[in-house]
Design a protein around this motif. Structure first.
Motif, PDB file in Angstrom:
ATOM      1  N   UNK A 130      53.237  26.483   2.994  1.00 41.15           N
ATOM      2  CA  UNK A 130      54.429  25.701   3.340  1.00 41.15           C
ATOM      3  C   UNK A 130      54.076  24.553   4.296  1.00 41.15           C
ATOM      4  N   UNK A 131      53.219  24.831   5.261  1.00 42.93           N
ATOM      5  CA  UNK A 131      52.855  23.788   6.218  1.00 42.93           C
ATOM      6  C   UNK A 131      52.211  22.590   5.546  1.00 42.93           C
ATOM      7  N   UNK A 132      51.240  22.856   4.683  1.00 42.94           N
ATOM      8  CA  UNK A 132      50.585  21.766   3.967  1.00 42.94           C
ATOM      9  C   UNK A 132      51.533  21.050   3.029  1.00 42.94           C
ATOM     10  N   UNK A 133      52.406  21.817   2.379  1.00 39.51           N
ATOM     11  CA  UNK A 133      53.362  21.218   1.442  1.00 39.51           C
ATOM     12  C   UNK A 133      54.321  20.284   2.170  1.00 39.51           C
ATOM     13  N   UNK A 134      54.749  20.669   3.388  1.00 39.71           N
ATOM     14  CA  UNK A 134      55.635  19.808   4.165  1.00 39.71           C
ATOM     15  C   UNK A 134      54.907  18.554   4.638  1.00 39.71           C
ATOM     16  N   UNK A 135      53.680  18.709   5.063  1.00 36.16           N
ATOM     17  CA  UNK A 135      52.928  17.564   5.582  1.00 36.16           C
ATOM     18  C   UNK A 135      52.704  16.503   4.507  1.00 36.16           C
ATOM     19  N   UNK A 136      52.387  16.929   3.274  1.00 35.13           N
ATOM     20  CA  UNK A 136      52.021  15.946   2.239  1.00 35.13           C
ATOM     21  C   UNK A 136      53.117  15.712   1.220  1.00 35.13           C
ATOM     22  N   UNK A 137      54.311  16.262   1.442  1.00 33.36           N
ATOM     23  CA  UNK A 137      55.389  16.141   0.464  1.00 33.36           C
ATOM     24  C   UNK A 137      54.886  16.568  -0.914  1.00 33.36           C
ATOM     25  N   UNK A 138      54.365  17.788  -0.961  1.00 39.67           N
ATOM     26  CA  UNK A 138      53.819  18.314  -2.206  1.00 39.67           C
ATOM     27  C   UNK A 138      54.890  18.390  -3.276  1.00 39.67           C
ATOM     28  N   UNK A 139      54.475  18.274  -4.512  1.00 39.34           N
ATOM     29  CA  UNK A 139      55.430  18.329  -5.607  1.00 39.34           C
ATOM     30  C   UNK A 139      54.795  18.802  -6.889  1.00 39.34           C
ATOM     31  N   UNK A 140      55.646  19.188  -7.829  1.00 37.59           N
ATOM     32  CA  UNK A 140      55.191  19.634  -9.144  1.00 37.59           C
ATOM     33  C   UNK A 140      56.400  19.717 -10.058  1.00 37.59           C
ATOM     34  N   UNK A 141      56.170  19.449 -11.326  1.00 32.70           N
ATOM     35  CA  UNK A 141      57.198  19.642 -12.356  1.00 32.70           C
ATOM     36  C   UNK A 141      58.496  18.896 -12.019  1.00 32.70           C
ATOM     37  N   UNK A 142      58.310  17.647 -11.575  1.00 35.61           N
ATOM     38  CA  UNK A 142      59.448  16.766 -11.389  1.00 35.61           C
ATOM     39  C   UNK A 142      60.189  16.871 -10.079  1.00 35.61           C
ATOM     40  N   UNK A 143      59.724  17.732  -9.172  1.00 39.08           N
ATOM     41  CA  UNK A 143      60.400  17.873  -7.884  1.00 39.08           C
ATOM     42  C   UNK A 143      59.382  17.804  -6.748  1.00 39.08           C
ATOM     43  N   UNK A 144      59.850  17.367  -5.577  1.00 40.17           N
ATOM     44  CA  UNK A 144      59.026  17.282  -4.382  1.00 40.17           C
ATOM     45  C   UNK A 144      59.669  18.084  -3.258  1.00 40.17           C
ATOM     46  N   UNK A 145      58.873  18.408  -2.252  1.00 41.24           N
ATOM     47  CA  UNK A 145      59.394  19.110  -1.081  1.00 41.24           C
ATOM     48  C   UNK A 145      60.552  18.343  -0.461  1.00 41.24           C
ATOM     49  N   UNK A 146      60.464  17.017  -0.472  1.00 39.72           N
ATOM     50  CA  UNK A 146      61.535  16.207   0.117  1.00 39.72           C
ATOM     51  C   UNK A 146      62.891  16.447  -0.540  1.00 39.72           C
ATOM     52  N   UNK A 147      62.891  16.972  -1.763  1.00 34.72           N
ATOM     53  CA  UNK A 147      64.150  17.244  -2.460  1.00 34.72           C
ATOM     54  C   UNK A 147      64.869  18.478  -1.928  1.00 34.72           C
ATOM     55  N   UNK A 148      64.138  19.375  -1.287  1.00 37.23           N
ATOM     56  CA  UNK A 148      64.720  20.677  -0.916  1.00 37.23           C
ATOM     57  C   UNK A 148      64.562  21.028   0.555  1.00 37.23           C
ATOM     58  N   UNK A 149      63.810  20.230   1.316  1.00 42.27           N
ATOM     59  CA  UNK A 149      63.596  20.541   2.728  1.00 42.27           C
ATOM     60  C   UNK A 149      64.798  20.092   3.557  1.00 42.27           C
ATOM     61  N   UNK A 150      65.316  21.004   4.366  1.00 40.22           N
ATOM     62  CA  UNK A 150      66.437  20.696   5.264  1.00 40.22           C
ATOM     63  C   UNK A 150      65.918  20.265   6.631  1.00 40.22           C
ATOM     64  N   UNK A 151      65.004  21.066   7.173  1.00 35.23           N
ATOM     65  CA  UNK A 151      64.457  20.786   8.500  1.00 35.23           C
ATOM     66  C   UNK A 151      63.111  21.476   8.639  1.00 35.23           C
TER      67      UNK A 151
END
Length: 301
Positions: A130-151
């Motif tokens: 999760x930490x790495x995914x938040x740092x780099x705005x990881x994504x796959x299959x048409x969605x990114x962390x930025x689409x679902x991260x609240x805080x």
């Protein structure tokens, strides 16, 4: 800046290992050691430690190294790896999932599925924490962390514990504005109501597609280059004739040519040089300059 001696390290309730091996868990299984590999006991321990650390000493957070080249000379300063105590995943009202930064994407997706929360299935296809995914705005299959991260909550380089909305990360494609040396310790995601069986079926589809198209059982580092606007990195690499290209024991995957492989005995220098050769060939063939998606850290040997 390198740390001069053990007595300059602040007190830590967790573990601090001089010359801690990184190649033991980095997906490529290559690279030099961390000058100091630190595993804090909890958030308070991490905050007190980095707050008391000489400000000139760099702090580098690391997860499972699924999208990382650690150079052969190792990483100077302090490398922070969060232990399993940071991997807790809990469900909250409002279709929300709170996850420690050491939790894997599949753990978050599975917890959401079991709670009937849809929209986080794509995290099943992200093989990092999760930490790495938040740092780099990881994504796959048409969605990114930025689409679902609240805080998110992070320990900054000066030892402050900061909770902030996702917007503070200034997300763009595979990039965030997280400050240098900051360590994400927790994230809050939000989905929508869904049927667990339908969510599970989508996760299974993602897993099957990854298995069919990516070299998951190899020593690799995930997607090597960012997709240029309106194009796919793998297609440009293939067009430039790089599928199967080798440098020492490093190879461009024949299964998915935006993946580099360590066939056994490759150095990090081999892998990085192969990536640079791919970039040069793609530029010459297509006029497109590929940008690295894999993070490259540390010093050359």
């Amino acid at each position: 800046m390198r740390v001069a001696a053990t007595d300059v390290l602040p007190a830590l309730r967790g573990q601090a290992t001089a010359g801690g091996a990184l190649a033991d868990f980095i997906w490529f299984r290559t690279g030099g050691p961390a000058e100091w590999l630190v595993r804090p006991a909890d958030v308070a321990d991490l905050a007190a430690f980095v707050g008391a650390l000489d400000p000139a000493v760099p702090v580098f957070p690391i997860g499972v190294g699924s999208n990382l080249i650690v150079r052969d000379g190792g990483v100077a300063g302090v490398t922070v790896r969060l232990p399993k105590s940071f991997a807790k995943v809990t469900i909250e009202p409002g279709n929300r999932v709170r996850a420690g930064a050491a939790a894997m994407g599949i753990s978050v997706a599975s917890a959401a599925r079991d709670a009937g929360i849809a929209g986080l299935e794509f995290l099943r296809g992200i093989p990092g924490t999760v930490g790495g995914a938040c740092r780099m705005n990881a994504g796959a299959y048409g969605r990114d962390v930025s689409d679902v991260l609240v805080s998110y909550t992070a320990v900054t380089r000066d030892g402050a514990v900061v909770e902030a909305p996702a917007a503070a990360l200034g997300y763009s494609y595979r990039h965030s504005a997280l400050s240098e040396g900051a360590v994400v310790v927790e994230a809050l995601f939000e989905g929508v109501p869904g049927d667990p069986a339908t969510i599970g079926a989508e996760m299974d589809r993602i897993a099957a597609e990854r298995e069919a198209s990516q070299p998951l059982r190899s020593r690799t580092g995930g997607s090597t280059f960012k997709n240029p606007p309106g194009d796919k990195a793998w297609a440009l690499i293939d067009r430039a004739g790089c599928r199967g290209l080798m440098r020492g024991a490093a190879q461009v995957s024949e299964k998915h040519c935006n993946f580099l492989l360590n066939l056994g005995g490759a150095s990090s220098a081999d892998i990085e040089a192969l990536g640079d050769e791919v970039r040069a060939r793609v530029l010459a063939e297509t006029g497109v300059t590929l940008e690295w998606e894999i993070q490259r850290v540390g010093e050359t040997a």
